[in-house]
Design an enzyme around this catalytic site. Structure first.
Site, PDB file in Angstrom:
ATOM      1  N   GLU A 164       0.794  -1.244   0.000  1.00 14.55           N
ATOM      2  CA  GLU A 164       0.000   0.000   0.000  1.00 14.55           C
ATOM      3  C   GLU A 164       0.824   1.290   0.000  1.00 14.55           C
ATOM      4  O   GLU A 164       0.609   2.164   0.827  1.00 14.55           O
ATOM      5  CB  GLU A 164      -0.960  -0.008   1.191  1.00 14.55           C
ATOM      6  CG  GLU A 164      -1.861  -1.231   1.205  1.00 14.55           C
ATOM      7  CD  GLU A 164      -2.777  -1.305   2.425  1.00 14.55           C
ATOM      8  OE1 GLU A 164      -2.629  -0.474   3.338  1.00 14.55           O
ATOM      9  OE2 GLU A 164      -3.650  -2.197   2.447  1.00 14.55           O
ATOM     10  N   GLU A 269      -6.035 -10.930  -1.358  1.00 18.12           N
ATOM     11  CA  GLU A 269      -6.820 -10.790  -0.114  1.00 18.12           C
ATOM     12  C   GLU A 269      -8.316 -10.696  -0.433  1.00 18.12           C
ATOM     13  O   GLU A 269      -9.016  -9.813   0.058  1.00 18.12           O
ATOM     14  CB  GLU A 269      -6.381  -9.534   0.651  1.00 18.12           C
ATOM     15  CG  GLU A 269      -4.894  -9.451   0.922  1.00 18.12           C
ATOM     16  CD  GLU A 269      -4.480  -8.230   1.743  1.00 18.12           C
ATOM     17  OE1 GLU A 269      -5.348  -7.538   2.298  1.00 18.12           O
ATOM     18  OE2 GLU A 269      -3.273  -7.977   1.821  1.00 18.12           O
TER      19      GLU A 269
HETATM   20  C1  XIL Z   1      -5.966  -6.723   8.363  1.00 17.63           C
HETATM   21  C2  XIL Z   1      -6.247  -7.911   9.272  1.00 17.63           C
HETATM   22  O1  XIL Z   1      -7.135  -8.787   8.634  1.00 17.63           O
HETATM   23  C3  XIL Z   1      -6.825  -7.441  10.579  1.00 17.63           C
HETATM   24  O2  XIL Z   1      -6.952  -8.519  11.499  1.00 17.63           O
HETATM   25  C4  XIL Z   1      -5.934  -6.343  11.191  1.00 17.63           C
HETATM   26  O3  XIL Z   1      -6.551  -5.835  12.353  1.00 17.63           O
HETATM   27  C5  XIL Z   1      -5.708  -5.227  10.199  1.00 17.63           C
HETATM   28  O4  XIL Z   1      -5.171  -5.764   9.005  1.00 17.63           O
HETATM   29  N1  XIL Z   1      -4.757  -4.971   3.737  1.00 17.63           N
HETATM   30  C6  XIL Z   1      -3.742  -5.802   4.151  1.00 17.63           C
HETATM   31  C7  XIL Z   1      -3.958  -6.711   5.297  1.00 17.63           C
HETATM   32  O5  XIL Z   1      -2.695  -5.884   3.484  1.00 17.63           O
HETATM   33  O6  XIL Z   1      -2.791  -6.951   6.025  1.00 17.63           O
HETATM   34  C8  XIL Z   1      -5.046  -6.186   6.218  1.00 17.63           C
HETATM   35  O7  XIL Z   1      -5.294  -7.175   7.208  1.00 17.63           O
HETATM   36  C9  XIL Z   1      -6.300  -5.867   5.423  1.00 17.63           C
HETATM   37  C10 XIL Z   1      -6.021  -4.800   4.394  1.00 17.63           C
END
Ligand code: XIL
Length: 377
Positions: A164, A269
């Site tokens: 990001e 994701e």
């Molecule tokens: C999220 C997790 O799922 C949560 O448990 C945590 O509190 C915050 O992060 N983008 C990403 C992930 O790259 O690492 C994030 O994961 C969601 C958004």
């Protein structure tokens, strides 16, 4: 509501070896092999494993993961704040367990992530009460990447090296990394990761790649990196989408644009938010206030919305299958609704239904549609 018409289904057939897919669909139903087998000719199918699962164990869930998935990502336990909460103090327990589990089950093992603005220790960017200098921060970055990548060298197949770094408008995110080190922070991270494990696949991972500004910025960056031999192999499209946004044609344009630059794509994701929301951002630092009107499915998903969810997953997978030549992996952000981060983001304490398995680990209609070659039941 979207219907799979004969025409759209025929269109789908042109991009998929139908007989093989159908034969696999029958296997899935009959012999308890999983989604990974249904898509074996297309890409790997992954899931994220949470820290509670790694800490406490959860045999029914781990069994399900073994059956359905052939790729895994650690949801939180390798993030900087968790794995190195203070300088040179490392917490290896859950990460070791994660890599052991993946290896025992011969899964494609992702490391997530090395450099991100979020989930970092509060004093990472501070030294003696002042902002760290660029030299100090470079030392911290180098040590973090080298130590972490080296520990799992040869056992982690792909690293999300930078997460990001681009903002929604299509420029560098004004993170501490950027502010202190300038845009070079990103290529430094990639070079360090490559030097630490030359065989690992190195990814840049982000959300909302379908935004035109982000698409353009990313593509210019990829072109520049290629020209200057910055070692980046692939782009992770997080895929935190909602029922009707983004428009998949915009998403597809971004897949095609990255493919044209010669890079592979990992859908890293995936989940489908079914709840009303005020923002389309996946910026984890963003929180909104709870109200019951924003939590309408606390007692279960109505049939019509369940159908919309199935249709959305079918449309997404039709697109992924069409681009299977460049898509290496499709990873869900969690396995079942009860454990999804979407219950707490961007509003804490709601009941969301974004994944393929429900709160009892039972497959939802969307699962059945995907595992049977995008057929609606
Ligand atoms: C999220 C997790 O799922 C949560 O448990 C945590 O509190 C915050 O992060 N983008 C990403 C992930 O790259 O690492 C994030 O994961 C969601 C958004």
């Amino acid at each position: 509501m979207r219907h799979i018409t004969r025409r759209s289904f025929n269109k789908f057939l042109t991009v998929l070896p139908l007989a093989a897919m159908r034969a696999k669909a029958i296997d899935v139903a009959a012999s308890r092999v999983g989604l990974k087998d249904a898509f074996a000719d297309c890409f790997r199918i992954g899931t994220a494993i949470s820290s509670p699962t790694l800490r406490d164990g959860n045999e029914p869930l781990l069994d399900l993961i073994r059956r359905e998935f052939n790729a895994v990502t650690p949801e939180n336990c390798m993030k900087w704040a968790r794995i190195q909460p203070a300088e040179d103090r490392w917490n290896w327990t859950l990460a070791d367990r994660y890599v052991d589990f993946a290896e025992q089950n011969r899964m494609y093992t992702v490391g997530h992530n090395l450099i991100w603005h979020s989930q970092v220790p509060p004093d990472l960017f501070v030294s003696n009460g002042e902002r760290v200098t660029s030299e100090q921060l470079k030392v911290r970055m180098d040590r973090h990447i080298q130590t972490l990548v080296d520990r799992y060298k040869g056992r982690i197949h792909a690293w999300d090296v930078v997460n990001e770094a681009i903002d929604d408008a299509g420029g560098w995110r004004r993170s501490n990394w950027f502010e202190i080190l300038g845009p070079e922070f990103m290529e430094r991270a990639f070079r360090l990761a490559r030097d630490s494990d030359p065989r690992a696949t190195l990814l840049y991972n982000d959300y909302n790649e379908h935004n035109p500004g982000k698409r353009k910025f990313l593509n210019e960056l990829l072109r520049d990196y290629r020209k200057r031999s910055v070692p980046i192999d692939a782009v992770g499209f997080q895929g935190h989408v909602a029922l009707s946004s983004p428009d998949l044609s915009a998403y597809e344009r971004s897949i095609e644009a990255v493919a044209r630059e010669g890079f592979k794509i990992h859908i890293s994701e995936l989940d489908v938010d079914v709840l009303p929301r005020a923002t389309a951002s996946a910026d984890v630092d963003r929180k909104e206030a709870y109200s019951t009107s924003l939590d309408p499915y606390a007692n279960g998903l109505p049939g019509s919305v369940q159908q919309q969810l199935t249709d959305r997953y079918i449309a997404l997978f039709e697109m992924f299958v069409k681009h299977r030549a460049v898509i290496e992996r499709v990873t869900f952000w969690g396995t079942y609704d009860g454990e999804s981060w979407k219950n707490d983001f961007p509003i804490h304490g709601r009941t969301n239904h974004p994944l393929l398995f429900d709160r009892n680990l039972n497959p939802k209609p969307a699962y059945r549609a995907l595992s049977s070659g995008m057929r609606r039941s």
